[in-house]
Design an enzyme around this catalytic site. Structure first.
Site, short mmCIF file in Angstrom:
data_model
loop_
_atom_site.label_atom_id
_atom_site.label_comp_id
_atom_site.label_asym_id
_atom_site.label_seq_id
_atom_site.Cartn_x
_atom_site.Cartn_y
_atom_site.Cartn_z
N CYS B 86 44.93 36.39 41.50
CA CYS B 86 43.89 35.49 40.98
C CYS B 86 44.51 34.23 40.38
O CYS B 86 45.02 33.40 41.10
CB CYS B 86 43.01 36.24 39.98
N HIS B 203 41.40 41.54 42.47
CA HIS B 203 42.16 42.15 41.37
C HIS B 203 42.46 43.62 41.67
O HIS B 203 41.68 44.49 41.27
CB HIS B 203 41.36 42.08 40.08
N GLU B 205 44.44 45.52 40.19
CA GLU B 205 44.66 46.28 38.94
C GLU B 205 43.35 46.80 38.36
O GLU B 205 43.34 47.66 37.49
CB GLU B 205 45.42 45.42 37.91
#
Lengths: 753, 245
Positions: B86, B203, B205
């Site tokens: 990002c 993302h 994560e």
């Protein structure tokens, strides 16, 4: 000093929003006439917004104590023990007035303000929720306000990296000139390391950190303590301008202070800026504070002490360092590139003394500004129109003749429709704790390092409060409890944001007193402490007040995390059970407003004992893992609730299901059965094998429970029979078309050219 | 093995990335302040998401001037693995480790939602635990993810299999309606020509635990760890490493 005092005329006093009587009180406190700077300080600190002068005696009714309360009202935020050595710190606050004048910055700084309240307590914020009220979306002005507020929240919250995980939006034209922006924030802190707004230790250094002080927001608190008229636009310069990046740095800096144990106390400079932070810290600690405005970092040259003291520039903090630690404080600020300055010291004489170099420019007893401000027991009287509002001859209303059309109309009414257009613009996942996303009964975030999660909800039905403020208050508490129960949580605390009109009007004050009483009684019944809150009066434009709008932010604990429930159906073949009993409750419903254009009648009657039994039943079912899904019946009634269960859970896998439903009318009107808003009802789905046990458990809790259908694919089918088994209604719609109407409603109103 | 997560003022997914690497994948991770000037003990670098310097001026534009950037460029030129997520991807574009630029999302809104991406190249150090053509469900959260580059660069990206992720539908077809931000050729993530620097807008994560609804994102981190463990020589043998040595 008095020889330098400019002459304070009656006009000057009036411009400062102070009454003649209050001015006399100031003279009593000081033993002399105030100078202009002092008058300015009194005017903000004694404003309704800062002093709670009209509300304080009534707020005492709220239960604020409990076994797990770590910090009750009176600090930056409240805190509740959640075990594992941790405390949840939370508060809700309004930013209504600024958001009407300048929606983007008004809402953004609302987010900024509440975040600071949380991290000044040493807690890392992990969730934001917004409770918003706007006028109907057919007006371009209301669309503009909604878009501005949503982008403001999105801009600030996304940048600082705290997820906006939930909230609610309700539309009613009564809010066209007074939209409401209430922001809730929750943070987590090690219980023993909670920071407070204290100025203890005579001789300790007082430091200022964060943004430089500018001329923005001067008298913001005074503005928020006044009604609007045609000239409100000219108050735009009173609205502060936020900087989320700076706030992010401030957040990390404050948490580093905590980690290194450098502080005696810290307070955000929110409303009334430097003035309120210094006198509140001193007043709480029974000390005094001496400040030199010459040392305050200023954005512009030649700012007067008056301007510096009253500025509401954002992203600033006042703190008292532990002895010998100020250099460490400065070093952390340097690392993060944050301005810091030593601006004064703690004294022992109970005075807030402000100097400019060697000259004293203001000298006021701290208590006079904080604890000993004016208190009013304002006259209270029910409005003359109250009886008319409550009278509703239901028999004169035609029963629903096209239930399918009514259901679709309700599903796409902005209050009920999906808020995806809004929450898609909020980062609701940063922090990697969001387990139940926005759009559910309540949001759920896990607490890393534990087996627990917290559920949070904001609720408040202002139409119920208009029709019966006491009942509206209790219903708001009950709905919050129910929303939390539907996620598998047990309530542990609540924060309230009380949005009302002009307290100088006896009818408004009556609404306020009754609503507070309702909230207090219900919280006491459920044993839920009110640990923080905020009052916003004067939500009135040209004499027209908003509906009384108490908003509750309730927090519940889910332990262990495996108990988390969501609202969407999970599996074809699961049985659908209605817990609770449906009565003829059409007064104040969304249905009545939307299809009969009436906001009238008595709101649904809440029996607290019934609600408590339902809650106990939900806890048992949750603990025994007997539930596949649970969804609270509220706006739009049973039919809307069932439809919403079919529309899935707004999580990563939104799967649509159909339902096959058979309802018995039982002598009720059809519209009351389908769209009435009887409280204390929850729709659950259960594996077929568990149905018997679920019904037994419900019976043991004395909760009426009935299997009303089963989960199927694709089709939403509902049949209603009367007592003689004659079919009185049939709804048969593909779930996809329910979804499309519900999902696209906001976007089609807001994105059309 | 020590995976470094760079912390710029305004980074806000730094701790989320570290959480996945250490608590989910069980590997050592270090948060590295942007004013550090060494990556001596670091085996791979993650540039996390967030709003470095508030995204003021332009996403990633000010982060580019941080002292650590010179070191990261050196690290990458020596073949070290660099993953930008990002805002991290935006920074990689700003510092020239990846080609192209980001425009505002087509609908001008910040968008936070789950999207499907197709793994176009599963033989990179960041995707070797995925199947080629596999569809992953990952969340996005950005206002500027509308990837743009000139036609020549785009052709080169296509020809060299540098387009690692494309926005697609559930079945893996990249269509206009499944492109959330208007990016060129549905690009969700690209790598450099040498294959040791990857930038992606989604993302991973945020979806590396079943509790959060999906574990798809874990694959990216496990691939990275896999590259560092199974083939420690890959770094030294990397073509770029030869060129610079």
């Amino acid at each position: 000093m008095s020889s330098h005092t400019p002459y304070i005329t009656k006009d000057v006093i009036k411009q400062h929003g102070l009454s003649e009587e209050e001015y006399q009180q100031i003279i009593t406190h000081l033993g002399r006439e105030p100078n202009l700077t002092e008058l300015g300080v009194f005017s903000v600190m004694w404003s309704e917004h800062c002093s709670y002068k009209s509300s304080r005696i009534h707020l005492k009714r709220l239960p604020t104590e409990g076994e797990y309360v770590v910090q009750g009202p009176g600090e930056n935020a409240g805190a509740v023990d959640i075990g594992d050595g941790l405390a949840a710190v939370f508060k809700i606050e309004s930013h209504n007035h600024p958001s009407f004048i300048e929606p983007f910055q008004g809402a953004a700084t609302g987010v900024g303000g509440i975040l600071r309240d949380i991290f000044t307590m040493g807690a890392r914020p992990i969730a934001l929720l917004d409770s918003l009220r706007f006028g109907e979306l057919d007006s371009p002005q209301n669309q503009h306000l909604l878009k501005g507020v949503v982008s403001g929240i999105s801009w600030y919250g996304n940048c600082i990296g705290v997820p906006t995980v939930g909230g609610e939006i309700t539309f009613n034209d009564i809010y066209s000139k007074n939209p409401l922006v209430n922001v809730f924030c929750l943070g987590i802190v090690e219980k023993d390391r909670l920071l407070r707004g204290l100025a203890e230790g005579v001789g300790n250094t007082v430091l200022y950190i964060g943004a430089k002080t500018g001329r923005d927001g001067i008298h913001g608190a005074t503005m928020a303590s006044d009604s609007f008229d045609d000239s409100s636009e000219t108050k735009r310069p009173n609205v502060q301008v936020g900087d989320p990046f700076l706030e992010k740095l401030l957040l990390e800096v404050c948490l580093e202070f905590l980690e290194n144990d450098l502080l005696v106390g810290i307070q955000d400079m929110g409303a009334a800026g430097l003035t309120s932070s210094s006198c509140e810290m001193a007043s709480r600690s029974g000390t005094g504070i001496e400040l030199d405005v010459a040392n305050i970092p200023c954005r512009e040259p030649n700012m007067t002490p008056y301007e510096i003291l009253l500025s509401e520039s954002q992203e600033r903090m006042l703190l008292v360092a532990k002895p010998g630690k100020q250099e460490d404080v400065m070093a952390i600020c340097r690392k993060w590139g944050i301005d810091a300055a030593i601006v004064g010291q703690v004294t022992d004489d109970g005075m807030v003394r402000v100097k400019e170099h060697e000259t004293i420019v203001a000298e006021i007893p701290a208590n006079a500004l904080a604890e000993e401000g004016p208190r009013y027991e304002r006259p209270v009287a029910p409005p003359q129109y109250q009886d008319m509002l409550q009278s509703l001859m239901v028999d004169n209303l035609q029963d629903v003749h096209d239930p399918t059309a009514a259901l679709l109309a309700l599903l796409e009414s902005p209050t009920i429709a999906s808020k995806r257009w809004v929450y898609r613009q909020y980062d609701h996942m940063v922090g990697t704790n969001t387990i139940v996303c926005p759009g559910s009964d309540a949001a759920v975030v896990r607490i890393k390092g534990t087996q627990k999660a917290l559920a949070m909800t904001t609720d408040g039905n202002s139409r119920y409060c208009l029709l019966n403020p006491y009942m509206g208050g209790t219903l708001a508490v009950a709905e919050s409890v129910r929303n939390l129960a539907c996620t598998g949580a047990t309530p542990i605390g609540v924060t309230d944001c009380l949005n009302f009109g002009n307290p100088e009007r006896p009818d408004i004050m009556w609404q306020f007193v009754m609503a507070v009483e309702g909230i207090a009684d219900a919280c006491r019944a459920f044993d839920i402490p009110v640990v923080s809150g905020n009052v916003s009066f004067y939500n009135e434009t040209k004499g027209l007040s908003i509906y009384p709008t108490p908003v509750l932010g309730m927090v519940g604990l889910i332990d262990p995390i495996s108990q988390v429930l969501t609202q969407g159906f999970k599996r074809v073949g699961d049985q659908i059970v209605l817990l609770g009993e449906t009565k003829e409750d059409l007064g104040g419903t969304e249905y009545l407003k939307l299809l009969h254009y009436r906001e009238q009648g008595s709101p649904p009657w809440l029996n607290i004992e019934t609600e408590k039994s339902l809650f106990t039943c939900m806890q048992t079912l949750t603990r025994k893992h007997l539930l596949q899904s649970a969804h609270d019946c509220s706006e739009g009634g049973l039919a809307v609730t069932l439809a919403e269960c079919c529309l899935g859970t707004p999580n990563h896998d939104r799967t649509l299901f159909g339902a096959h439903l058979d309802l018995s009318q039982n002598g009720l009107r059809l519209d009351a059965l389908l769209f009435g808003e009887t409280p204390s009802r929850i729709v659950i789905s259960v594996k077929p094998d568990d149905v018997t046990q679920v019904l037994q458990e419900a019976e043991a809790c004395e909760v009426p429970a009935m299997v009303i259908g089963y989960v199927q694919q694709d089709q939403f089918s509902m049949r209603v029979h009367d007592t003689s088994s004659k079919q009185t209604c049939q709804i048969h719609v593909p779930v996809q078309s329910l979804f499309d109407r519900w999902d696209q409603s906001l976007a089609s109103r807001l994105e059309s050219p | 093995m020590n995976i470094g997560v760079i912390v710029f003022p305004g980074s806000n997914c730094d701790r989320d990335c570290a959480h996945v690497v250490s608590d989910i994948c069980g590997r050592q991770t270090s948060l590295i302040w942007h004013q550090e000037t060494s990556l001596a003990t670091i085996d791979a670098v993650i540039l996390p998401g967030g709003f470095s310097y508030g995204d003021y001026l332009r996403s990633g534009a000010i982060a580019r001037c941080s002292p650590i950037i010179e070191v990261i460029i050196q690290f990458a030129q020596n073949g070290g693995l660099v993953l930008g997520i990002c805002n991290g991807f935006q920074i990689l574009l700003e510092i020239g480790l990846l080609p192209g630029a980001m425009l505002r999302n087509q609908d001008l809104h910040f968008i936070c939602e789950d999207v499907y991406v197709k793994v176009e190249n599963a033989s990179t150090p960041f995707t070797n635990r995925c199947e080629s053509g596999q569809v992953l469900k990952l969340p996005i959260a950005h206002a500027e993810g509308n990837y743009y580059t000139d036609p020549v660069t785009l052709s080169a990206l296509q020809a060299n299999a540098q387009i690692v992720f494309r926005y697609c539908d559930k079945d893996g077809y990249p269509t206009q309606t499944t492109n959330p931000n208007g990016s060129l050729d549905n690009i969700a993530g690209i790598q450099n020509a040498a294959g040791n620097v990857l930038g992606l807008m989604p993302h991973p994560e945020r979806c590396a635990e079943a509790l959060l609804g999906s574990e798809d994102g874990q694959k990216i981190f496990l691939s990275l760890i896999n590259s560092l463990t199974t083939d420690s020589s890959s770094i030294a043998q990397h073509p770029i490493a030869h060129e610079t040595s």
